[in-house]
Scaffold this motif. Structure first.
Motif, PDB file in Angstrom:
ATOM      1  N   GLY A  56       0.806  -1.227   0.000  1.00 16.21           N
ATOM      2  CA  GLY A  56       0.000   0.000   0.000  1.00 16.21           C
ATOM      3  C   GLY A  56       0.828   1.262   0.000  1.00 16.21           C
ATOM      4  N   SER A  57       1.807   1.367   0.904  1.00 17.75           N
ATOM      5  CA  SER A  57       2.504   2.649   0.999  1.00 17.75           C
ATOM      6  C   SER A  57       3.463   2.817  -0.178  1.00 17.75           C
ATOM      7  CB  SER A  57       3.268   2.738   2.314  1.00 17.75           C
ATOM      8  OG  SER A  57       4.243   1.744   2.356  1.00 17.75           O
TER       9      SER A  57
ATOM     10  N   THR B 117      -9.952  -0.384  -6.057  1.00 19.89           N
ATOM     11  CA  THR B 117      -9.140   0.005  -4.896  1.00 19.89           C
ATOM     12  C   THR B 117      -7.655   0.103  -5.258  1.00 19.89           C
ATOM     13  OG1 THR B 117     -10.670  -1.333  -3.637  1.00 19.89           O
ATOM     14  CG2 THR B 117      -8.696  -0.595  -2.483  1.00 19.89           C
ATOM     15  N   TYR B 118      -7.177  -0.878  -6.055  1.00 19.53           N
ATOM     16  CA  TYR B 118      -5.748  -0.911  -6.377  1.00 19.53           C
ATOM     17  C   TYR B 118      -5.397   0.165  -7.387  1.00 19.53           C
ATOM     18  CZ  TYR B 118      -6.311  -5.370  -4.046  1.00 19.53           C
ATOM     19  OH  TYR B 118      -6.617  -6.338  -3.142  1.00 19.53           O
TER      20      TYR B 118
ATOM     21  N   MET C 125      -4.956   3.226  -5.609  1.00 23.97           N
ATOM     22  CA  MET C 125      -3.682   3.177  -4.878  1.00 23.97           C
ATOM     23  C   MET C 125      -2.508   3.530  -5.804  1.00 23.97           C
ATOM     24  SD  MET C 125      -3.393  -0.066  -2.373  1.00 23.97           S
ATOM     25  CE  MET C 125      -1.956  -0.955  -2.941  1.00 23.97           C
TER      26      MET C 125
ATOM     27  N   SER D 237      -2.339  -5.766  -5.988  1.00 25.05           N
ATOM     28  CA  SER D 237      -1.688  -5.349  -4.748  1.00 25.05           C
ATOM     29  C   SER D 237      -0.598  -6.369  -4.445  1.00 25.05           C
ATOM     30  CB  SER D 237      -2.701  -5.274  -3.614  1.00 25.05           C
ATOM     31  OG  SER D 237      -2.938  -6.553  -3.099  1.00 25.05           O
TER      32      SER D 237
ATOM     33  N   ASP E 151      -4.284  -4.200   6.977  1.00 23.26           N
ATOM     34  CA  ASP E 151      -3.997  -2.978   6.213  1.00 23.26           C
ATOM     35  C   ASP E 151      -2.544  -2.539   6.365  1.00 23.26           C
ATOM     36  OD1 ASP E 151      -6.418  -2.690   5.008  1.00 23.26           O
ATOM     37  OD2 ASP E 151      -7.254  -1.353   6.535  1.00 23.26           O
TER      38      ASP E 151
ATOM     39  N   ARG F 271      -0.911   0.637   4.821  1.00 29.06           N
ATOM     40  CA  ARG F 271      -2.019   1.524   4.419  1.00 29.06           C
ATOM     41  C   ARG F 271      -2.447   2.342   5.623  1.00 29.06           C
ATOM     42  NH1 ARG F 271      -5.616  -3.087   1.240  1.00 29.06           N
ATOM     43  NH2 ARG F 271      -3.880  -3.836  -0.003  1.00 29.06           N
TER      44      ARG F 271
ATOM     45  N   ARG G 255      -9.033  -8.057   5.000  1.00 29.00           N
ATOM     46  CA  ARG G 255      -7.859  -7.178   4.892  1.00 29.00           C
ATOM     47  C   ARG G 255      -6.754  -7.586   5.845  1.00 29.00           C
ATOM     48  NH1 ARG G 255     -11.662  -2.053   5.129  1.00 29.00           N
ATOM     49  NH2 ARG G 255      -9.796  -0.877   5.730  1.00 29.00           N
TER      50      ARG G 255
END
Ligand code: SAH
Length: 557
Positions: A319-320, A343-344, A347, A387, A507, A510, A531
């Motif tokens: 995520g980051s 969602t991805y 991101m 992801s 997560d 994230r 998640r």
């Protein structure tokens, strides 16, 4: 020498929030540009940790830099890099400018050959100020004679500099050939001048001219035998007709040669785009030879056939932004089409206006993969995002399934240049936060029975339990699969005692990330959801303070 893409949007780099206003005004002028800010000090689209290192990375990647700070800071940051003789090639150097935080000054610093003054003028216009242009030729003539527009190439930079010095010293010049961008330039023209600006595709070796080649030659390669040195054949053909290599605009070849490595190598060696056509774009005579066509103006390469499409499947990491690989970032920057689960895709953004985004539901993987192949077969640069790692319960396998099943009915799919870029998978990211629970042998299992029978899952957990593997569970639980997690843990409990550490990462990387370590005895299905990553220790996994690790060794029997 790498050809710099002058249309690359600049990186607008700020050190603090005081510069954001000015940064936004500049950004509005350059579609696709992004604001880069010092992590922890200012919130921007891209965060960096170390100003100097970040500037050097951008410079090395050929990205134009607009730094909102003093000129001195920028010079110090780039000094070591500029002192390196390997990087002393002025033509490949991206533009670098310093802009006062409050927008009151624009100072072009580097990149005279790559349009720094053009950028400075545009930024000046956006901020309503006069740029601090210091290049004498530019000041006198209103443009940089040594930086012709796209579609033209300067033949010889050293000779060019002498030419400009001569003009500055009072000489006059003629213009031979078509140079529409010079119409409004304040050049000291005279029809009987000794010096001449010559616009010609012909190779010229002429001390008294500033030679500029229009990229107006198209080479058709009818035959691409593997291993054949096509670049050399093209060079010979150019030489035989007296044409300059820099006048070459593109290589074109028949569509059935799309996968040819020798053609791709040749285009790279000649530093020109490679296009594919159903039939020769001009009367090419003997199809076996290299045929050249010389047009009377620069060639718009996009109008010649199509490119070989690319399909790149990338992993974004958990995520980051700092856990995304530079290779994935590069693929995203080059993408024309980006496909993935909503969602991805979000991101992976923000995206430029020229990039097409195709968001789909998470379950439509095969359909998404087929769509990606269709787009890439049309010559587009397509990126499919997952992801974590794309090969771990994600799109890379779906893309290969689509190819496997569709290659007979869609022969064009096989010509697409396919690549897969790895990413940091959730199990690895979670393990790192917890310590080293995967420090010894481990296995990775998805608890989802959407695509496999539940009986297989039970069997695998039982065997992994017996083999004393650490187990990393993906997709542990969903609303549609309410009881499966408890069943899975029951099987694990047959092989592990209640004190076994279990890592729950939710997560990770994230916003709102949580990490929790419980014992197998305490573990409840309420602690996990879709998640969450679940890592169950082996018999040797243990805690040290807040850390969990699995030693690299076993006690001898
Ligand atoms: N390709 C992905 C996995 C996709 S399966 C990868 O390599 O990471 C989706 C499952 O991965 C989720 O149900 C969850 O178990 C796990 N997962 C993905 N991202 C995660 C994150 N940031 N934190 C914790 N678990 C994550």
């Amino acid at each position: 020498m790498a050809r710099l893409n002058v249309s690359t949007p600049p990186a607008i780099v700020v050190l603090g929030a005081g510069a954001l206003d000015t940064a936004r005004r500049i950004r509005a002028r350059f579609p696709g540009s992004r604001v880069h800010g010092l992590a922890g000090r200012v919130s921007t689209e891209i965060a960096y940790e170390d100003f100097g290192a970040h500037l050097r990375d951008l410079h090395a990647a050929g990205t134009p830099i607009v730094a909102l700070c003093s000129a001195g800071i920028v010079i110090r940051a780039l000094a070591a890099l500029l002192a390196d003789p390997l990087l002393a090639d002025k033509r490949a150097e991206p533009p670098v400018l310093a802009v006062a935080q409050d927008g009151s000054a624009v100072v072009p610093l580097l990149g005279g050959m790559t349009g720094v003054n053009v950028l400075a003028r545009e930024i000046g216009a956006a901020l309503d100020i006069a740029p601090a242009i210091t290049t004498s030729g530019e000041l006198r003539f209103g443009l940089c004679l040594l930086a012709p527009p796209d579609g033209y190439a300067l033949a010889d930079i050293e000779r060019g500099k002498r030419f400009v010095s001569d003009l500055l010293a009072g000489e006059t010049t003629r213009i031979e050939g078509r140079a529409p961008w010079l119409d409004d330039a304040a050049l000291p023209r005279a029809d009987d001048a000794r010096l001449a600006v010559r616009i010609t595709p012909l190779a010229a070796n002429d001390e008294d001219s500033l030679v500029i080649h229009p990229r107006c030659v198209l080479a058709w390669i009818g035959d691409a035998t593997p291993g054949d040195d096509i670049a050399e054949r093209v060079r010979v053909a150019l030489r035989e007709q007296g044409l300059a290599p820099l006048a070459l605009a593109a290589l074109a070849a028949p569509v059935h040669h799309m996968s040819s490595e020798s053609l791709a190598d040749a285009a790279r060696a000649l530093d020109v785009p490679l296009r594919f056509c159903d039939t020769a774009p001009f009367d090419a005579g003997h199809a076996q030879d290299v045929s050249l066509q010389v047009r009377d103006a620069p060639i718009d390469v996009q109008s010649i056939g199509r490119a070989r499409g690319t399909l790149t499947v990338i992993g974004l990491g958990p995520g980051s932004a700092d856990l995304m690989t530079p290779a994935a970032r590069r693929a995203l920057a080059a993408a024309q089409d980006v496909l993935g689960y909503e969602t991805y895709v979000r991101m992976a953004g923000p995206f430029r206006d020229d990039q097409r985004i195709h968001m789909t539901d998470n379950r439509e993987e095969l359909q998404r993969a087929r769509h990606a192949f269709d787009l890439a077969s049309d010559g587009r640069r397509v990126v499919v995002v997952s992801s974590g790692d794309p090969g771990v319960f994600a799109m890379a396998a779906a893309v290969l399934e689509a190819l496997d099943e569709g290659r007979a009915s869609h022969p064009a799919w096989s010509a697409v240049k396919l690549s897969i870029v790895p990413g940091v998978s959730a199990s690895l990211a979670t393990a790192a936060r917890a310590g080293a629970p995967l420090g010894h042998d481990f296995c990775v299992l998805s608890l989802s029975d959407n695509l496999k029978p539940w009986s297989i899952i039970e069997k695998r957990i039982a065997h992994a339990g017996e083999a004393d593997l650490v187990m990393a569970f993906y997709n542990p639980l969903s609303k549609a699969r309410p009881w499966q997690f408890d069943r899975a843990i029951d099987i694990v409990r047959r092989h592990r005692d209640a004190a076994t550490p279990v890592v729950l990462g939710r997560d990770i990387g994230r916003p709102g990330e949580t990490l929790r370590v419980v014992t197998l005895g305490e573990l409840k299905s309420e602690y996990v959801d879709m998640r969450t990553m679940v890592i169950v220790g082996s018999t040797t996994t243990r805690a040290v303070g807040d850390w969990v690790y699995t030693p690299r060794w076993y006690e001898p029997d």
